[in-house]
Design an enzyme around this catalytic site. Structure first.
Site, PDB file in Angstrom:
ATOM      1  N   HIS A 181     -10.442  -6.480  -1.868  1.00  0.00           N
ATOM      2  CA  HIS A 181     -11.400  -5.740  -0.921  1.00  0.00           C
ATOM      3  C   HIS A 181     -12.726  -5.267  -2.020  1.00  0.00           C
ATOM      4  O   HIS A 181     -12.268  -3.884  -2.227  1.00  0.00           O
ATOM      5  CB  HIS A 181     -10.901  -5.133   0.228  1.00  0.00           C
ATOM      6  CG  HIS A 181      -9.875  -5.951   1.485  1.00  0.00           C
ATOM      7  ND1 HIS A 181     -10.329  -7.076   1.099  1.00  0.00           N
ATOM      8  CD2 HIS A 181      -9.131  -5.347   1.120  1.00  0.00           C
ATOM      9  CE1 HIS A 181      -9.207  -7.342   2.434  1.00  0.00           C
ATOM     10  NE2 HIS A 181      -7.970  -6.597   1.712  1.00  0.00           N
ATOM     11  N   GLU A 184      -6.174 -10.422  -1.080  1.00  0.00           N
ATOM     12  CA  GLU A 184      -7.138 -10.782   0.209  1.00  0.00           C
ATOM     13  C   GLU A 184      -8.287 -10.283  -0.256  1.00  0.00           C
ATOM     14  O   GLU A 184      -8.993  -9.520   0.342  1.00  0.00           O
ATOM     15  CB  GLU A 184      -6.507  -9.614   0.804  1.00  0.00           C
ATOM     16  CG  GLU A 184      -4.828  -9.523   1.128  1.00  0.00           C
ATOM     17  CD  GLU A 184      -4.746  -7.867   1.805  1.00  0.00           C
ATOM     18  OE1 GLU A 184      -5.460  -6.869   2.822  1.00  0.00           O
ATOM     19  OE2 GLU A 184      -3.053  -7.717   1.893  1.00  0.00           O
ATOM     20  N   GLU A 188       0.623  -0.649   0.016  1.00  0.00           N
ATOM     21  CA  GLU A 188      -0.443  -0.058  -0.014  1.00  0.00           C
ATOM     22  C   GLU A 188       0.948   1.666  -0.043  1.00  0.00           C
ATOM     23  O   GLU A 188       0.488   2.205   0.916  1.00  0.00           O
ATOM     24  CB  GLU A 188      -0.632  -0.541   1.383  1.00  0.00           C
ATOM     25  CG  GLU A 188      -2.293  -0.969   1.117  1.00  0.00           C
ATOM     26  CD  GLU A 188      -2.593  -1.228   2.195  1.00  0.00           C
ATOM     27  OE1 GLU A 188      -2.741  -0.344   3.059  1.00  0.00           O
ATOM     28  OE2 GLU A 188      -3.697  -2.248   2.777  1.00  0.00           O
ATOM     29  N   ASP A 224     -12.210 -10.255  -0.758  1.00  0.00           N
ATOM     30  CA  ASP A 224     -13.937 -10.605   0.582  1.00  0.00           C
ATOM     31  C   ASP A 224     -14.363  -9.345  -1.034  1.00  0.00           C
ATOM     32  O   ASP A 224     -14.353  -8.251  -1.103  1.00  0.00           O
ATOM     33  CB  ASP A 224     -13.832  -9.966   2.500  1.00  0.00           C
ATOM     34  CG  ASP A 224     -13.045  -8.786   2.235  1.00  0.00           C
ATOM     35  OD1 ASP A 224     -12.926  -7.532   1.536  1.00  0.00           O
ATOM     36  OD2 ASP A 224     -12.346  -8.193   2.827  1.00  0.00           O
ATOM     37  N   ASN A 282       1.912  -4.739  -3.172  1.00  0.00           N
ATOM     38  CA  ASN A 282      -0.057  -5.307  -2.807  1.00  0.00           C
ATOM     39  C   ASN A 282      -0.140  -4.180  -2.459  1.00  0.00           C
ATOM     40  O   ASN A 282       0.002  -2.943  -1.753  1.00  0.00           O
ATOM     41  CB  ASN A 282       0.271  -6.455  -2.017  1.00  0.00           C
ATOM     42  CG  ASN A 282      -0.952  -6.954  -1.320  1.00  0.00           C
ATOM     43  OD1 ASN A 282      -1.258  -7.778  -2.173  1.00  0.00           O
ATOM     44  ND2 ASN A 282      -1.208  -7.039  -0.159  1.00  0.00           N
TER      45      ASN A 282
END
Length: 352
Positions: free
Chosen positions: A240, A269, A163, A271, A204
């Site tokens: 996400h 990651e 990030e 979801d 990432n």
């Protein structure tokens, strides 16, 4: 989080079975996701809550049965592994690695360098000036060397730098940028590679699923660093998403351009949250989002792993961060399969 709308042509169609409203109970006779993923030459993974792994038998059993790759949700982050300066605590992370080895699973390392979840001794020292830039660089070097070295040979992918860009493509104004300048990114990759030359090293971030200013900034950075022989070997897309924001466009095109640089890609990651309460329509839409990301991965040879950020709503991080939202994972709080699980299984069954 900001997300991007999916063009109509990119919409993912579900079979009629996914439009059924209720979550379906697990069947011991159905192949687990990891068996289907193996046939598709893909590692299917989950983030792991170590407290749940220790205390919840159903959680532990499902983790072992369904997944071929595990990521530490928190216990490999810097604040966990070096809570006091020079004193390392690998105990929880080692437990995860032992569990993975016992169940034939690979481990993704998350994360070596981030602006969050740093130990208090570090952030306080930088803030009060007792840690200057030269010392900070040495501290970062020691941290990366110690952690990667501790797990050498037992981690197949590391999220090295996490990030570092804003959504507009500018570098995040973190303490790392403020004190060390942008060269800290290349340094982190070089140090990680020196500590474990066989691990694949990843950038990432979130909001980089499709082609946009942020993912393009990563593309340009990766191209530059690779031209300079910096061992940047992978691009991790967190994934996400929220159904209220629309599905991101150009996901396959985004994966392809990193593949053209000679890099691996991964969804790290995933979801898909929704505004609660969940209902049949929301669950069906959620399933299309999970399937859309997985189909893009399966359609790209460079995409080597697909990780969900938790697999049961019982332990999801989402409700604690996004007020009024949740139901973001493939299984409900009772471990029953939602349409999202079925969508993942169908995609894996069809393979690459």
């Amino acid at each position: 989080m900001k997300h991007f709308r999916m063009p109509a042509a990119a919409a993912v169609l579900l079979s009629a079975t996914l439009l059924v409203t209720a979550a379906q109970p697990a069947s011991a006779h159905e192949p687990p996701l990891r068996a289907l993923a193996d046939r598709a030459d893909l590692r299917i993974g989950t983030a792991v809550d170590m407290t749940a792994l220790a205390d919840d038998t159903a959680y532990r059993r499902t983790t072992a049965r369904e997944f071929s790759s595990l990521t530490a949700e928190n216990v490999m982050k810097w604040e966990s592994v070096e809570p006091q300066r020079g004193t390392y605590d690998w105990s929880k992370a080692d437990e995860l690695v032992r569990f993975a080895r016992a169940h034939g699973q690979a481990v993704r390392g998350h994360t070596l360098l981030w602006h969050n979840q740093l130990p208090a001794w570090l952030t306080t020292g930088v803030a009060d000036g007792s840690i200057d830039a030269a010392e900070l660089r040495g501290i970062l070097h020691r941290h990366i060397t110690a952690e990667v070295g501790h797990f050498k040979g037992r981690i197949y992918q590391w999220d090295v730098v996490n990030e570092v860009f804003n959504d507009d493509g500018s570098l995040r104004d973190s303490l790392w940028l403020q004190k060390l300048g942008p060269s800290y990114i290349a340094d982190a990759f070089r140090w990680a590679h020196a500590a474990d030359p066989k691990a694949k090293l990843f950038l990432n971030d979130y909001n980089v699923e499709g082609v946009n200013a942020k993912s393009t900034a990563y593309y340009e950075l990766a191209k530059k660093l690779r031209a300079e022989k910096v061992p940047v070997q992978g691009f991790g897309i967190q994934g996400h998403l929220g159904i209220q924001y629309g599905f991101p466009g150009d996901v396959s095109e985004n994966l392809a351009r990193f593949a053209d640089l000679g890099m691996q890609t991964a969804f790290t990651e995933v979801d898909v949250r929704m505004i609660l309460p969940a209902d049949a329509e929301k669950l069906a839409k959620q399933a299309t989002y999970f399937r859309g990301l997985l189909d893009a991965c399966l359609g790209t040879r460079s995409c080597k792993s697909f990780t969900v950020w938790g697999f049961t709503d019982k332990y999801s991080w989402v409700p604690g961060v996004f007020t009024g939202q949740g139901a973001a994972t493939p299984l409900d709080e009772a471990y029953a399969k939602k349409p999202a699980y079925t969508a993942l299984a169908e995609a894996l069954s069809e393979g690459r």
